[in-house]
Design an enzyme around this catalytic site. Sequence first.
Site, PDB file in Angstrom:
ATOM      1  N   TYR A 133      -4.688   9.349   0.051  1.00 15.22           N
ATOM      2  CA  TYR A 133      -6.046   9.741  -0.352  1.00 15.22           C
ATOM      3  C   TYR A 133      -6.992   9.861   0.838  1.00 15.22           C
ATOM      4  O   TYR A 133      -8.119  10.291   0.704  1.00 15.22           O
ATOM      5  CB  TYR A 133      -6.630   8.718  -1.343  1.00 15.22           C
ATOM      6  CG  TYR A 133      -6.596   7.300  -0.848  1.00 15.22           C
ATOM      7  CD1 TYR A 133      -7.554   6.816   0.039  1.00 15.22           C
ATOM      8  CD2 TYR A 133      -5.579   6.445  -1.238  1.00 15.22           C
ATOM      9  CE1 TYR A 133      -7.499   5.520   0.521  1.00 15.22           C
ATOM     10  CE2 TYR A 133      -5.507   5.145  -0.756  1.00 15.22           C
ATOM     11  CZ  TYR A 133      -6.473   4.690   0.114  1.00 15.22           C
ATOM     12  OH  TYR A 133      -6.415   3.410   0.599  1.00 15.22           O
TER      13      TYR A 133
ATOM     14  N   THR B  97      -3.469  -6.722   0.048  1.00  9.88           N
ATOM     15  CA  THR B  97      -2.836  -5.491   0.497  1.00  9.88           C
ATOM     16  C   THR B  97      -1.804  -5.858   1.548  1.00  9.88           C
ATOM     17  O   THR B  97      -1.518  -7.047   1.774  1.00  9.88           O
ATOM     18  CB  THR B  97      -3.903  -4.476   0.964  1.00  9.88           C
ATOM     19  OG1 THR B  97      -3.242  -3.244   1.263  1.00  9.88           O
ATOM     20  CG2 THR B  97      -4.697  -4.936   2.178  1.00  9.88           C
TER      21      THR B  97
ATOM     22  N   SER C 163     -11.728  -0.789  -0.616  1.00 11.12           N
ATOM     23  CA  SER C 163     -12.038  -1.644  -1.766  1.00 11.12           C
ATOM     24  C   SER C 163     -13.462  -2.208  -1.738  1.00 11.12           C
ATOM     25  O   SER C 163     -14.114  -2.259  -2.791  1.00 11.12           O
ATOM     26  CB  SER C 163     -11.018  -2.777  -1.879  1.00 11.12           C
ATOM     27  OG  SER C 163      -9.771  -2.248  -2.252  1.00 11.12           O
TER      28      SER C 163
ATOM     29  N   ASN D  46      -1.251  -7.720  -6.517  1.00  8.24           N
ATOM     30  CA  ASN D  46      -2.353  -7.142  -5.724  1.00  8.24           C
ATOM     31  C   ASN D  46      -3.711  -7.689  -6.150  1.00  8.24           C
ATOM     32  O   ASN D  46      -4.721  -7.381  -5.520  1.00  8.24           O
ATOM     33  CB  ASN D  46      -2.354  -5.610  -5.808  1.00  8.24           C
ATOM     34  CG  ASN D  46      -2.911  -5.108  -7.129  1.00  8.24           C
ATOM     35  OD1 ASN D  46      -2.767  -5.772  -8.159  1.00  8.24           O
ATOM     36  ND2 ASN D  46      -3.544  -3.961  -7.104  1.00  8.24           N
TER      37      ASN D  46
ATOM     38  N   GLY E  63       9.679   9.347  -0.801  1.00  7.18           N
ATOM     39  CA  GLY E  63       9.304   8.106  -0.107  1.00  7.18           C
ATOM     40  C   GLY E  63       9.642   6.893  -0.947  1.00  7.18           C
ATOM     41  O   GLY E  63       8.897   5.912  -0.977  1.00  7.18           O
TER      42      GLY E  63
ATOM     43  N   ASP F 106      -1.416  -2.011  -9.516  1.00  6.33           N
ATOM     44  CA  ASP F 106      -1.064  -0.756  -8.838  1.00  6.33           C
ATOM     45  C   ASP F 106      -0.354   0.222  -9.782  1.00  6.33           C
ATOM     46  O   ASP F 106      -0.721   1.392  -9.879  1.00  6.33           O
ATOM     47  CB  ASP F 106      -0.147  -1.033  -7.632  1.00  6.33           C
ATOM     48  CG  ASP F 106      -0.906  -1.645  -6.460  1.00  6.33           C
ATOM     49  OD1 ASP F 106      -2.099  -1.326  -6.290  1.00  6.33           O
ATOM     50  OD2 ASP F 106      -0.291  -2.433  -5.714  1.00  6.33           O
TER      51      ASP F 106
ATOM     52  N   ASN G 132      14.543   9.557  -0.494  1.00  2.30           N
ATOM     53  CA  ASN G 132      14.052   8.839   0.695  1.00  2.30           C
ATOM     54  C   ASN G 132      14.831   9.270   1.928  1.00  2.30           C
ATOM     55  O   ASN G 132      16.027   9.575   1.846  1.00  2.30           O
ATOM     56  CB  ASN G 132      14.214   7.319   0.502  1.00  2.30           C
ATOM     57  CG  ASN G 132      13.285   6.545   1.412  1.00  2.30           C
ATOM     58  OD1 ASN G 132      12.091   6.846   1.481  1.00  2.30           O
ATOM     59  ND2 ASN G 132      13.811   5.585   2.147  1.00  2.30           N
TER      60      ASN G 132
ATOM     61  N   LYS H 101       1.434  -8.764  -0.497  1.00  2.00           N
ATOM     62  CA  LYS H 101       1.613  -8.622  -1.951  1.00  2.00           C
ATOM     63  C   LYS H 101       2.762  -9.455  -2.521  1.00  2.00           C
ATOM     64  O   LYS H 101       2.685  -9.917  -3.653  1.00  2.00           O
ATOM     65  CB  LYS H 101       1.811  -7.143  -2.313  1.00  2.00           C
ATOM     66  CG  LYS H 101       0.538  -6.329  -2.137  1.00  2.00           C
ATOM     67  CD  LYS H 101       0.697  -4.914  -2.663  1.00  2.00           C
ATOM     68  CE  LYS H 101      -0.574  -4.122  -2.402  1.00  2.00           C
ATOM     69  NZ  LYS H 101      -0.548  -2.800  -3.030  1.00  2.00           N
TER      70      LYS H 101
HETATM   71  P1  NAP Z   1       5.875   1.989   3.823  1.00  2.00           P
HETATM   72  O1  NAP Z   1       6.305   0.802   3.042  1.00  2.00           O
HETATM   73  O2  NAP Z   1       5.800   1.909   5.300  1.00  2.00           O
HETATM   74  O3  NAP Z   1       6.892   3.196   3.443  1.00  2.00           O
HETATM   75  C1  NAP Z   1       6.865   4.426   4.114  1.00  2.00           C
HETATM   76  C2  NAP Z   1       7.733   5.442   3.397  1.00  2.00           C
HETATM   77  O4  NAP Z   1       7.565   6.709   4.038  1.00  2.00           O
HETATM   78  C3  NAP Z   1       9.216   5.124   3.443  1.00  2.00           C
HETATM   79  O5  NAP Z   1       9.822   5.602   2.274  1.00  2.00           O
HETATM   80  C4  NAP Z   1       9.689   5.926   4.669  1.00  2.00           C
HETATM   81  O6  NAP Z   1      11.029   6.295   4.639  1.00  2.00           O
HETATM   82  C5  NAP Z   1       8.831   7.168   4.518  1.00  2.00           C
HETATM   83  N1  NAP Z   1       8.649   7.828   5.797  1.00  2.00           N
HETATM   84  C6  NAP Z   1       7.929   7.388   6.846  1.00  2.00           C
HETATM   85  N2  NAP Z   1       7.984   8.280   7.854  1.00  2.00           N
HETATM   86  C7  NAP Z   1       8.752   9.309   7.417  1.00  2.00           C
HETATM   87  C8  NAP Z   1       9.169  10.546   8.010  1.00  2.00           C
HETATM   88  N3  NAP Z   1       8.795  10.902   9.224  1.00  2.00           N
HETATM   89  N4  NAP Z   1       9.932  11.371   7.266  1.00  2.00           N
HETATM   90  C9  NAP Z   1      10.304  11.033   6.010  1.00  2.00           C
HETATM   91  N5  NAP Z   1       9.942   9.877   5.400  1.00  2.00           N
HETATM   92  C10 NAP Z   1       9.163   9.023   6.100  1.00  2.00           C
HETATM   93  O7  NAP Z   1       4.455   2.497   3.355  1.00  2.00           O
HETATM   94  P2  NAP Z   1       3.746   2.304   1.908  1.00  2.00           P
HETATM   95  O8  NAP Z   1       2.952   1.066   1.917  1.00  2.00           O
HETATM   96  O9  NAP Z   1       4.776   2.489   0.852  1.00  2.00           O
HETATM   97  O10 NAP Z   1       2.694   3.496   1.904  1.00  2.00           O
HETATM   98  C11 NAP Z   1       3.162   4.834   1.806  1.00  2.00           C
HETATM   99  C12 NAP Z   1       2.044   5.757   1.378  1.00  2.00           C
HETATM  100  O11 NAP Z   1       1.529   5.377   0.104  1.00  2.00           O
HETATM  101  C13 NAP Z   1       0.868   5.766   2.325  1.00  2.00           C
HETATM  102  O12 NAP Z   1       0.685   7.104   2.701  1.00  2.00           O
HETATM  103  C14 NAP Z   1      -0.322   5.284   1.515  1.00  2.00           C
HETATM  104  O13 NAP Z   1      -1.466   6.083   1.761  1.00  2.00           O
HETATM  105  C15 NAP Z   1       0.116   5.523   0.090  1.00  2.00           C
HETATM  106  N6  NAP Z   1      -0.461   4.525  -0.833  1.00  2.00           N
HETATM  107  C16 NAP Z   1      -1.419   4.919  -1.714  1.00  2.00           C
HETATM  108  C17 NAP Z   1      -1.975   4.012  -2.588  1.00  2.00           C
HETATM  109  C18 NAP Z   1      -3.032   4.443  -3.569  1.00  2.00           C
HETATM  110  O14 NAP Z   1      -3.649   3.594  -4.229  1.00  2.00           O
HETATM  111  N7  NAP Z   1      -3.288   5.724  -3.716  1.00  2.00           N
HETATM  112  C19 NAP Z   1      -1.554   2.678  -2.590  1.00  2.00           C
HETATM  113  C20 NAP Z   1      -0.553   2.298  -1.671  1.00  2.00           C
HETATM  114  C21 NAP Z   1      -0.035   3.232  -0.798  1.00  2.00           C
HETATM  115  P3  NAP Z   1      12.180   5.330   5.267  1.00  2.00           P
HETATM  116  O15 NAP Z   1      12.478   4.312   4.215  1.00  2.00           O
HETATM  117  O16 NAP Z   1      13.318   6.238   5.541  1.00  2.00           O
HETATM  118  O17 NAP Z   1      11.589   4.712   6.516  1.00  2.00           O
END
Ligand code: NAP
Length: 305
Positions: A248, A80, A35, A105, A145, A120, A170, A84
């Site tokens: 990303y 972040t 950011s 956010n 996810g 978001d 999921n 949030k």
């Molecule tokens: P989070 O709350 O920790 O959630 C992680 C997710 O991934 C959960 O659904 C989890 O499933 C799943 N997961 C983790 N390890 C796994 C595995 N080995 N096999 C299958 N599923 C798995 O994380 P988050 O904050 O949501 O972020 C997730 C992603 O979103 C990140 O990669 C981040 O880069 C991306 N993101 C992008 C933006 C953007 O602006 N582009 C913004 C925010 C986030 P379970 O529930 O089963 O644990």
Amino acid sequence: MSTPAVFTVEDLRHWKGSAPLQLAVLGDPVAHSASPPMHMAALEACGLLHTYGRIHIRPEELPEAMRLLKESAFIGVNLTIPHKTAVLPFLNAVDPHARIMGAVNTVLFKEGRLTGFNTDGKGLTRAIAEDFGVDLGALRVLILGAGGGAGRAVALQCALEGCPKITLVNRTREKAAALAEEIASLPGLPQPPPIVTALGADSVTLSAHLEATDIILQCSSVGMKDGDPSPLPLRFLRREHLVYDTIYSRPTQLLADARTVGARSSNGLSMLLHQGALAFEIWFQRAAPVEAMRTALRLFRASAA
Ligand code: NAP
């Protein structure tokens, strides 16, 4: 353009009206946030002499940090992980969209009042329109996810946009099922409401749902690390699918597989960009210099690779 260092709550205690920043992202961790370069480019492009920095705030420090920032003549902050939802009690007002999302956010500091917004979800809508030339609300979506924070925000946005079919996938199915229930009870859903299905990642019906999917939205953290597989086997991908991976920070196997089958694909840089552009618009009540912000993000990503 120099990116400010990471500040802490201890720095805030000493600023007392002479803060070196007027805008910041608060997180734990926050050191790798993209950011600051994105917003510094926006400020520079608009000739605004403000500074946007990173402030490392631990969960227990958030109440004090919000109070001190209010006293420091800040313009606004982004929040972040993990702030949030935790920030909600410290705000004077919450925009109705952020209230529905249950997360903030972006905060605007104005006339001693703190107002929370969530950019978001709307950032995703703009990203999908820009990257694929389609209206998110017209698409049948499948979210990988759907148990994490990003998956939740994306799913709620899809429901609010009016997506006709939402398939939540999921690893831990119970979390997707809880999200499906939350969507069903959302106030003000467009009518008719979406058909929402919650699946475990190994469900035998996944293939059938993918046949009735226009866009795959990848929101899991699978793909963040070197050597991570795709969260979706290649055999499930079709040329007709649109594939959007919210990751990303690096190229992912899912996006490589999408190219292999000839599907159109894109990564999460556009979502990051547009949530930032929308935050800038809230703080300054003017159009954001999107191209300057995009260039800064690409440079930052290339330098971090
Ligand atoms: P989070 O709350 O920790 O959630 C992680 C997710 O991934 C959960 O659904 C989890 O499933 C799943 N997961 C983790 N390890 C796994 C595995 N080995 N096999 C299958 N599923 C798995 O994380 P988050 O904050 O949501 O972020 C997730 C992603 O979103 C990140 O990669 C981040 O880069 C991306 N993101 C992008 C933006 C953007 O602006 N582009 C913004 C925010 C986030 P379970 O529930 O089963 O644990």
